[in-house]
Enzyme design. Structure first.
Site, PDB file in Angstrom:
ATOM      1  N   THR A 182       2.579   4.586   8.886  1.00 52.17           N
ATOM      2  CA  THR A 182       3.484   4.400   7.661  1.00 52.17           C
ATOM      3  C   THR A 182       3.705   5.904   6.664  1.00 52.17           C
ATOM      4  O   THR A 182       2.928   6.676   7.071  1.00 52.17           O
ATOM      5  CB  THR A 182       2.994   3.586   6.527  1.00 52.17           C
ATOM      6  OG1 THR A 182       1.689   3.789   6.206  1.00 52.17           O
ATOM      7  CG2 THR A 182       2.722   2.160   7.072  1.00 52.17           C
ATOM      8  N   THR A 190      -3.161   1.958   6.391  1.00 48.81           N
ATOM      9  CA  THR A 190      -2.897   2.286   4.839  1.00 48.81           C
ATOM     10  C   THR A 190      -3.930   1.922   3.949  1.00 48.81           C
ATOM     11  O   THR A 190      -4.323   2.903   3.089  1.00 48.81           O
ATOM     12  CB  THR A 190      -1.435   2.126   4.562  1.00 48.81           C
ATOM     13  OG1 THR A 190      -0.488   2.167   5.472  1.00 48.81           O
ATOM     14  CG2 THR A 190      -0.924   2.876   3.413  1.00 48.81           C
ATOM     15  N   ALA A 191      -4.501   0.703   4.007  1.00 48.90           N
ATOM     16  CA  ALA A 191      -5.557   0.329   2.948  1.00 48.90           C
ATOM     17  C   ALA A 191      -6.755   1.137   3.022  1.00 48.90           C
ATOM     18  O   ALA A 191      -7.317   1.178   2.121  1.00 48.90           O
ATOM     19  CB  ALA A 191      -6.023  -1.072   3.444  1.00 48.90           C
ATOM     20  N   ARG A 206       0.808  -1.240   0.055  1.00 47.92           N
ATOM     21  CA  ARG A 206      -0.071   0.045  -0.118  1.00 47.92           C
ATOM     22  C   ARG A 206       0.752   1.365   0.168  1.00 47.92           C
ATOM     23  O   ARG A 206       0.529   2.112  -0.575  1.00 47.92           O
ATOM     24  CB  ARG A 206      -0.864  -0.062   0.992  1.00 47.92           C
ATOM     25  CG  ARG A 206      -1.978  -0.982   0.950  1.00 47.92           C
ATOM     26  CD  ARG A 206      -1.876  -2.478   1.021  1.00 47.92           C
ATOM     27  NE  ARG A 206      -1.292  -2.903   2.324  1.00 47.92           N
ATOM     28  CZ  ARG A 206      -0.774  -4.261   2.233  1.00 47.92           C
ATOM     29  NH1 ARG A 206      -0.742  -4.852   1.216  1.00 47.92           N
ATOM     30  NH2 ARG A 206      -0.190  -4.482   3.471  1.00 47.92           N
ATOM     31  N   THR A 207       1.975   1.231   0.917  1.00 48.66           N
ATOM     32  CA  THR A 207       2.817   2.543   0.801  1.00 48.66           C
ATOM     33  C   THR A 207       3.724   2.593  -0.370  1.00 48.66           C
ATOM     34  O   THR A 207       3.373   3.845  -1.062  1.00 48.66           O
ATOM     35  CB  THR A 207       3.754   2.255   2.006  1.00 48.66           C
ATOM     36  OG1 THR A 207       3.061   2.191   3.182  1.00 48.66           O
ATOM     37  CG2 THR A 207       4.822   3.519   1.961  1.00 48.66           C
ATOM     38  N   LYS A 234       6.710  -7.465   9.862  1.00 48.03           N
ATOM     39  CA  LYS A 234       6.314  -8.130   8.807  1.00 48.03           C
ATOM     40  C   LYS A 234       7.146  -9.362   8.446  1.00 48.03           C
ATOM     41  O   LYS A 234       6.648 -10.231   7.886  1.00 48.03           O
ATOM     42  CB  LYS A 234       6.338  -7.410   7.537  1.00 48.03           C
ATOM     43  CG  LYS A 234       5.090  -6.282   7.632  1.00 48.03           C
ATOM     44  CD  LYS A 234       4.949  -5.677   6.214  1.00 48.03           C
ATOM     45  CE  LYS A 234       3.542  -4.520   6.414  1.00 48.03           C
ATOM     46  NZ  LYS A 234       2.360  -4.960   6.223  1.00 48.03           N
ATOM     47  N   CYS A 245      -5.698  -2.873   8.665  1.00 46.20           N
ATOM     48  CA  CYS A 245      -4.684  -2.063   7.919  1.00 46.20           C
ATOM     49  C   CYS A 245      -4.993  -0.479   7.757  1.00 46.20           C
ATOM     50  O   CYS A 245      -5.828  -0.083   7.012  1.00 46.20           O
ATOM     51  CB  CYS A 245      -4.327  -2.866   6.489  1.00 46.20           C
ATOM     52  SG  CYS A 245      -3.157  -1.948   5.604  1.00 46.20           S
ATOM     53  N   CYS A 303      -0.711   2.206  12.532  1.00 51.99           N
ATOM     54  CA  CYS A 303      -0.259   0.972  11.648  1.00 51.99           C
ATOM     55  C   CYS A 303      -0.475  -0.352  12.551  1.00 51.99           C
ATOM     56  O   CYS A 303       0.049  -0.578  13.647  1.00 51.99           O
ATOM     57  CB  CYS A 303       1.197   0.983  11.259  1.00 51.99           C
ATOM     58  SG  CYS A 303       1.717  -0.155  10.264  1.00 51.99           S
TER      59      CYS A 303
END
Lengths: 240, 240
Positions: free
Chosen positions: A131, A89-90, A53-54, A170, A87, A200
């Protein structure tokens, strides 16, 4: 079989997979239950093969939207009655998803800000760990109430501490990730943050009330509590 | 997006929900991955409103089969390519499920016995901790190789230690559950067990290599390792 019917929560997950499991755990812990049958029913699509996503936000990678739509469609096909995404950023693609999937959704960032304001009080300075894409898009700062004051990591802290710390989590390097994210948290504290918003979903896997230098607002936990409240409030049949 | 395609594992879960999360965690830990995209894709139906498996086997409650079939159908609808069930007792209905759903399935008990024989060697005495229904149905003892020798809890240990210990775990009373299950494990050890097979997916949530008096075979972990191996061996497209 179900005098005690609950709504089916659909979890659009895999971003990353450990954050999805953390969310499911927090749903479990937020549910008053003495036996299996009293727990919240969930269907989960943990498909980690969603483009980063980032990177997509920075214009350096493919858009995750098609993969997220496919994952959301799996949940609709499986009978989900609500969609949540553990999530942050999603959530840059939240509106498109909601329009395309046509199911009610709960917003992670709204849930987190709601708890932050309730805990910290009006005017408190909220330090945000998130993020690069979540920070740069204004996902949090554009949604806050007028009384909220934000403190963000510097660009160097984002590149050298926050993003590598999240990548550590991650990859399963939890100690290294904890150390980097703790340093970023301490920098926010030195600049006056009174509360830490973990924006995040990888961050609460290694930073929590036990080791953070400030009270923490866990966005994952906030979303889990809202999802449980939604599920328990439903009165439809599970098998209609 | 997916040079590195993996098969989609469908998890027929919620029996109980904590065991489902434990299974997902063990899949994560069994997967070599540096980033989200290298992890195993899963779709999960964690619908805890399945009638109690042990009560049904004893003839004291409704059959769980219809609810399990509905849950399996959700997974098929969501695109699962393989079905696994992180619940030992549910395997009493494995054959009916496999016939009705028409997807390949991995068998938890086979995975556990495979690891037990590999670890303990031929002729070793295996202590089995499992539910009343798993024990009484012969789910483990009828599947073992000829060289396997089993030691089971007595009826009183089953009623006073194992079943209440599992119920403790399902209700979130982890310390009480650990204490009861540990006592049952010690009884098996006194009678000569050399290895402990954790034949109920709630048990490894509180009993593991760190606190058990004997080497443990974790059926959940064994199933997770087989599911990861299956997923990584697939070569089809994720989105066909």
């Amino acid at each position: 079989m179900q005098p005690d019917v609950r709504g089916i929560v659909g979890v659009l997950g895999g971003m990353g997979p450990a954050a999805t499991i953390d969310f499911m755990n927090k749903v479990l812990r937020a549910t008053p239950a003495e036996c299996d049958q009293q727990h919240v029913p969930m269907v989960v699509s943990s498909i980690p093969q969603v483009p980063d996503r980032t990177e997509a936000f920075r214009g350096e990678g493919a858009s995750p939207l098609d993969a997220m739509l496919a994952s959301g469609q799996r949940l609709a096909d499986a009978g989900a009655q609500l969609i949540v995404m553990p999530c942050n950023t999603a959530h840059l693609w939240f509106d498109e998803l909601q329009r395309a999937i046509g199911l009610p959704m709960l917003h992670l960032v709204e849930a987190a800000i709601g708890e932050a304001v309730a805990v910290a009080g009006a005017g408190a300075k909220l330090g945000l760990l998130a993020t690069d894409a979540t920070l740069a898009s204004g996902l949090y700062v554009n949604r806050g109430a007028a009384s909220v004051r934000w403190l963000l990591p510097t660009a160097a802290e984002t590149l050298e501490l926050v993003m590598p710390g999240i990548a550590d989590v991650k990859a399963g390097r939890l100690e290294a990730g904890a150390e980097r994210l703790l340093q970023a948290a301490q920098a926010l504290q030195r600049r006056g943050a009174e509360v830490l918003v973990l924006g995040c979903t990888e961050i609460p896997l290694v930073l929590d009330a036990a080791n953070a230098p400030l009270p923490v607002i866990d966005a994952t936990g906030a979303l889990a509590r809202r999802a449980v409240a939604w599920s328990l409030a439903q009165r439809g049949s599970l098998h209609d």
